[in-house]
Design a protein around this motif. Structure first.
Motif, PDB file in Angstrom:
ATOM      1  N   PRO A 292       0.665  -1.290   0.046  1.00  0.00           N
ATOM      2  CA  PRO A 292      -0.088  -0.068   0.146  1.00  0.00           C
ATOM      3  C   PRO A 292       0.851   1.334  -0.028  1.00  0.00           C
ATOM      4  CG  PRO A 292      -0.147  -1.271   1.991  1.00  0.00           C
ATOM      5  CD  PRO A 292       0.450  -2.223   1.159  1.00  0.00           C
ATOM      6  N   THR A 293       1.902   1.370   0.833  1.00  0.00           N
ATOM      7  CA  THR A 293       2.698   2.559   0.854  1.00  0.00           C
ATOM      8  C   THR A 293       3.143   2.961  -0.531  1.00  0.00           C
ATOM      9  OG1 THR A 293       4.889   1.949   1.801  1.00  0.00           O
ATOM     10  CG2 THR A 293       3.177   2.533   3.510  1.00  0.00           C
ATOM     11  N   SER A 294       3.556   1.922  -1.163  1.00  0.00           N
ATOM     12  CA  SER A 294       4.379   2.000  -2.609  1.00  0.00           C
ATOM     13  C   SER A 294       3.176   2.467  -3.750  1.00  0.00           C
ATOM     14  CB  SER A 294       4.829   0.727  -2.918  1.00  0.00           C
ATOM     15  OG  SER A 294       5.542   0.715  -4.294  1.00  0.00           O
ATOM     16  N   ASN A 295       2.039   1.936  -3.449  1.00  0.00           N
ATOM     17  CA  ASN A 295       1.067   2.220  -4.373  1.00  0.00           C
ATOM     18  C   ASN A 295       0.676   3.485  -4.232  1.00  0.00           C
ATOM     19  OD1 ASN A 295      -0.582  -1.110  -4.349  1.00  0.00           O
ATOM     20  ND2 ASN A 295       1.313  -0.471  -4.987  1.00  0.00           N
ATOM     21  N   LEU A 296       0.563   4.263  -3.292  1.00  0.00           N
ATOM     22  CA  LEU A 296       0.122   5.497  -3.072  1.00  0.00           C
ATOM     23  C   LEU A 296       1.075   6.418  -3.390  1.00  0.00           C
ATOM     24  CD1 LEU A 296      -1.814   4.972   0.374  1.00  0.00           C
ATOM     25  CD2 LEU A 296      -2.685   5.458  -1.956  1.00  0.00           C
ATOM     26  N   PHE A 297       2.695   6.185  -3.060  1.00  0.00           N
ATOM     27  CA  PHE A 297       3.556   7.070  -3.106  1.00  0.00           C
ATOM     28  C   PHE A 297       3.846   6.997  -4.614  1.00  0.00           C
ATOM     29  CE2 PHE A 297       8.345   7.822  -3.699  1.00  0.00           C
ATOM     30  CZ  PHE A 297       8.202   8.881  -2.731  1.00  0.00           C
ATOM     31  N   LEU A 298       3.979   5.994  -5.270  1.00  0.00           N
ATOM     32  CA  LEU A 298       3.962   5.900  -7.013  1.00  0.00           C
ATOM     33  C   LEU A 298       2.832   6.352  -7.568  1.00  0.00           C
ATOM     34  CD1 LEU A 298       6.716   2.997  -7.220  1.00  0.00           C
ATOM     35  CD2 LEU A 298       7.274   5.466  -7.438  1.00  0.00           C
ATOM     36  N   GLY A 299       1.998   6.417  -6.898  1.00  0.00           N
ATOM     37  CA  GLY A 299       0.435   6.733  -7.698  1.00  0.00           C
ATOM     38  C   GLY A 299       0.090   5.775  -8.479  1.00  0.00           C
ATOM     39  N   SER A 300       0.449   4.500  -8.054  1.00  0.00           N
ATOM     40  CA  SER A 300       0.262   3.332  -8.916  1.00  0.00           C
ATOM     41  C   SER A 300      -1.318   2.773  -9.173  1.00  0.00           C
ATOM     42  CB  SER A 300       1.002   2.092  -8.461  1.00  0.00           C
ATOM     43  OG  SER A 300       2.209   2.348  -8.647  1.00  0.00           O
ATOM     44  N   GLY A 301      -2.322   2.967  -7.885  1.00  0.00           N
ATOM     45  CA  GLY A 301      -3.686   2.519  -8.003  1.00  0.00           C
ATOM     46  C   GLY A 301      -4.023   1.937  -6.637  1.00  0.00           C
ATOM     47  N   LEU A 302      -5.222   1.780  -6.572  1.00  0.00           N
ATOM     48  CA  LEU A 302      -5.683   0.981  -5.364  1.00  0.00           C
ATOM     49  C   LEU A 302      -6.093  -0.356  -5.383  1.00  0.00           C
ATOM     50  CD1 LEU A 302      -8.322   4.005  -4.888  1.00  0.00           C
ATOM     51  CD2 LEU A 302      -6.375   3.964  -4.183  1.00  0.00           C
ATOM     52  N   PHE A 303      -5.569  -1.278  -4.601  1.00  0.00           N
ATOM     53  CA  PHE A 303      -5.413  -2.448  -4.728  1.00  0.00           C
ATOM     54  C   PHE A 303      -6.724  -2.992  -4.430  1.00  0.00           C
ATOM     55  CE2 PHE A 303      -4.557  -6.686  -2.608  1.00  0.00           C
ATOM     56  CZ  PHE A 303      -4.152  -7.392  -3.726  1.00  0.00           C
ATOM     57  N   PRO A 304      -7.647  -3.669  -5.101  1.00  0.00           N
ATOM     58  CA  PRO A 304      -9.096  -4.212  -4.421  1.00  0.00           C
ATOM     59  C   PRO A 304      -8.870  -5.460  -3.609  1.00  0.00           C
ATOM     60  CG  PRO A 304      -8.761  -5.012  -6.994  1.00  0.00           C
ATOM     61  CD  PRO A 304      -7.437  -4.194  -6.323  1.00  0.00           C
ATOM     62  N   LEU A 305      -8.284  -5.184  -2.463  1.00  0.00           N
ATOM     63  CA  LEU A 305      -8.043  -6.255  -1.386  1.00  0.00           C
ATOM     64  C   LEU A 305      -9.309  -7.049  -0.956  1.00  0.00           C
ATOM     65  CD1 LEU A 305      -5.787  -6.660   1.490  1.00  0.00           C
ATOM     66  CD2 LEU A 305      -7.916  -7.115   1.941  1.00  0.00           C
ATOM     67  N   LYS A 306     -10.353  -6.289  -0.585  1.00  0.00           N
ATOM     68  CA  LYS A 306     -11.393  -6.980  -0.263  1.00  0.00           C
ATOM     69  C   LYS A 306     -12.468  -7.609  -1.261  1.00  0.00           C
ATOM     70  CE  LYS A 306     -12.486  -6.359   4.070  1.00  0.00           C
ATOM     71  NZ  LYS A 306     -12.865  -7.545   4.760  1.00  0.00           N
ATOM     72  N   ALA A 307     -12.150  -7.014  -2.508  1.00  0.00           N
ATOM     73  CA  ALA A 307     -12.827  -7.562  -3.556  1.00  0.00           C
ATOM     74  C   ALA A 307     -12.161  -9.043  -4.142  1.00  0.00           C
ATOM     75  CB  ALA A 307     -13.166  -6.695  -4.773  1.00  0.00           C
ATOM     76  N   LEU A 308     -10.876  -8.896  -4.037  1.00  0.00           N
ATOM     77  CA  LEU A 308     -10.114 -10.265  -4.506  1.00  0.00           C
ATOM     78  C   LEU A 308     -10.455 -11.424  -3.572  1.00  0.00           C
ATOM     79  CD1 LEU A 308      -6.763  -8.599  -5.655  1.00  0.00           C
ATOM     80  CD2 LEU A 308      -8.559  -9.745  -6.975  1.00  0.00           C
ATOM     81  N   ALA A 309     -10.545 -10.861  -2.175  1.00  0.00           N
ATOM     82  CA  ALA A 309     -10.497 -12.008  -1.015  1.00  0.00           C
ATOM     83  C   ALA A 309     -12.001 -12.670  -0.988  1.00  0.00           C
ATOM     84  CB  ALA A 309     -10.251 -11.329   0.144  1.00  0.00           C
TER      85      ALA A 309
END
Ligand code: GUN
Ligand code: ZN
Length: 435
Positions: A292-309
């Motif tokens: 998460p900190t990397s995805n926010l820092f690099l502006g990569s996107g929002l990982f759909p953790l709950k949806a995938l689980a």
């Protein structure tokens, strides 16, 4: 050598289904944890464990603090300690401008050894006792990484990165070199101390089809080893990858075609998966590692953790810092950002789930739950001791905290290395002895 720790014990048995799923964990408000030769010998109510200990046992009273299994970090880059806080627009700019030049320095053993010392100091300072790391392309970096893990008796997973295109000359191997040197790293380090070697093609952009063939051969020869790589982190990356592998159905299919998608496969990021890719990951039992900190820092996107689980075909999930795209070594900070990402997606990540992911969840994702991630007798005595009143502001909030989940949430929301009172590695105090 035996040691008896006293404190509040918390250990998960399975993934919590809700905030009041008290069957998913064990909690002892006055707990005892007996350690013999680096292994947990007993855990339970203090009075019951105390009678099992010899009269001369060394006793450490950690009350009122929490005793948890050591945190597990499923994805980070050992040669990127000095890449953290690099100002870039996106992943590919960040890699080319800062990360690749920095990793070139790891050809020098002296540099790799110096950074390895800092690397383990930082993990321990943050309560992390197992991590899954990328070294650089140079075998010297893997040697430094594993030698230092062995010196500290830590359970580590790591690999020499394989990459043979789209990077500076000083960071390239060849299909043969990548294959031979990975075999040598396995021979030199796998199973030595508590070391695990992972087969580590960096990502499809930096490996030619010939190198992917060599990686496939390694995966066939060493089917028990972890495989780690990056998947679907950034839209420009996904587009470029598709151009490099025009025959593949999608990004995930590239790895599948080379036999790299299985239950030991750890796919960093996996943010922008199609339904087909999520199905393929699920069917293979491959793990999506959320950073998460990397995805926010690099502006990569929002990982759909709950949806995938919660899919009909759920995707296995791990959580990680991704230093140095990530901005903190702390798994507490990491889960705070994971929580916020789910908030932005309109989802809830409850604190029990967060602590499950940092401990047993990541151990299960690594297929290492028989060794780490819980306080079960017979497992490694790798522990973290947490203080939810570590700072004045946290202590003030603790005055009104009434429940264990509230306390865990406070630790996750406000905590960092200051909340880690002690870290035990194989039964030995490791944080308080740092310089
Ligand atoms: N993709 C390929 N290499 C890297 C890396 O070092 N960091 C991140 N965040 N993504 C990558
Ligand atoms: Zn990474």
């Amino acid at each position: 050598m035996t040691t008896l720790l006293r404190g509040r014990l918390l250990s998960f048995k399975r993934a919590p289904q809700s905030l009041d799923d008290t069957d998913s964990y064990t909690y002892e408000s006055d707990g005892g944890l007996l350690i013999e030769n680096g292994i947990i010998a007993a855990a339970g109510p203090y009075a019951e464990v105390k009678v099992k200990a010899s009269v001369d046992v060394a006793e450490v009273d950690h009350r009122p603090h929490l005793i948890l299994p050591g945190f597990i970090d499923m994805h980070l880059h050992f040669p990127q300690m000095q890449v953290i806080a690099s100002y870039a627009a996106n992943l590919l700019e960040w890699l080319n401008t800062y990360t690749f030049p920095e990793e070139c320095r790891f050809v020098e053993s002296a540099h790799a050894e110096r950074i390895a010392t800092h690397f383990y100091d930082e993990l321990i300072r943050h309560g992390t006792t197992t991590a899954v790391a990328y070294c650089s392309v140079h075998k010297t970096s893997a040697d430094a990484f594993f030698a230092e893990a062995m010196r500290r008796d830590m359970r580590m997973v790591g690999g020499k990165v394989m990459m043979d295109r789209n990077a500076p000359q000083g960071l390239l191997d060849t299909p043969e070199m990548g294959y031979d040197e990975t075999r040598q790293v396995i021979a030199d380090w796998h199973g030595k101390g508590r070391n695990h070697v992972a087969i580590t093609p960096r990502f499809a952009i930096t490996s030619t089809p010939e190198q992917m063939e060599a990686t496939a051969a390694l995966a066939r020869e060493f089917p028990d080893l972890h495989i780690q790589t990056h998947l679907s982190e950034n839209h420009d990356e996904i587009k470029f990858t598709g151009e490099l592998y025009p025959d593949a159905i999608d990004y995930t299919d590239i790895y599948a075609r080379y036999g790299l998608l299985g239950p030991k496969s750890l796919l960093g990021h996996a943010i922008h998966l199609s339904e087909r890719e999520a199905d393929a990951m699920s069917e293979a039992g491959a793990v999506a590692v959320h950073c998460p900190t990397s995805n926010l820092f690099l502006g990569s996107g929002l990982f759909p953790l709950k949806a995938l689980a919660r899919r009909e075909k759920p995707v296995r999930i791990g959580v990680a810092t991704d230093i140095g795209g990530g901005s903190s070594y702390s798994m507490l900070r990491t889960m705070d950002e994971a929580y916020k990402i789910q908030q932005l997606l309109g989802e809830r990540l409850n604190p029990l789930e967060s602590y499950y992911y940092m401990t047993l969840g990541n151990a299960e994702a690594l297929s290492l739950a028989d060794k780490i991630g819980t306080l079960e007798p017979g497992t490694d005595a790798d522990l973290t001791i947490l203080n939810a009143a570590a700072t004045p502001a946290m202590a003030l909030k603790m005055e009104v905290v009434k429940t264990l989940p509230e306390e865990l949430f406070l630790l996750q929301t406000m905590g960092d290395d200051r909340a880690i009172v002690e870290t035990y590695v194989a039964g030995k105090a490791a944080k308080s002895v740092l310089n």
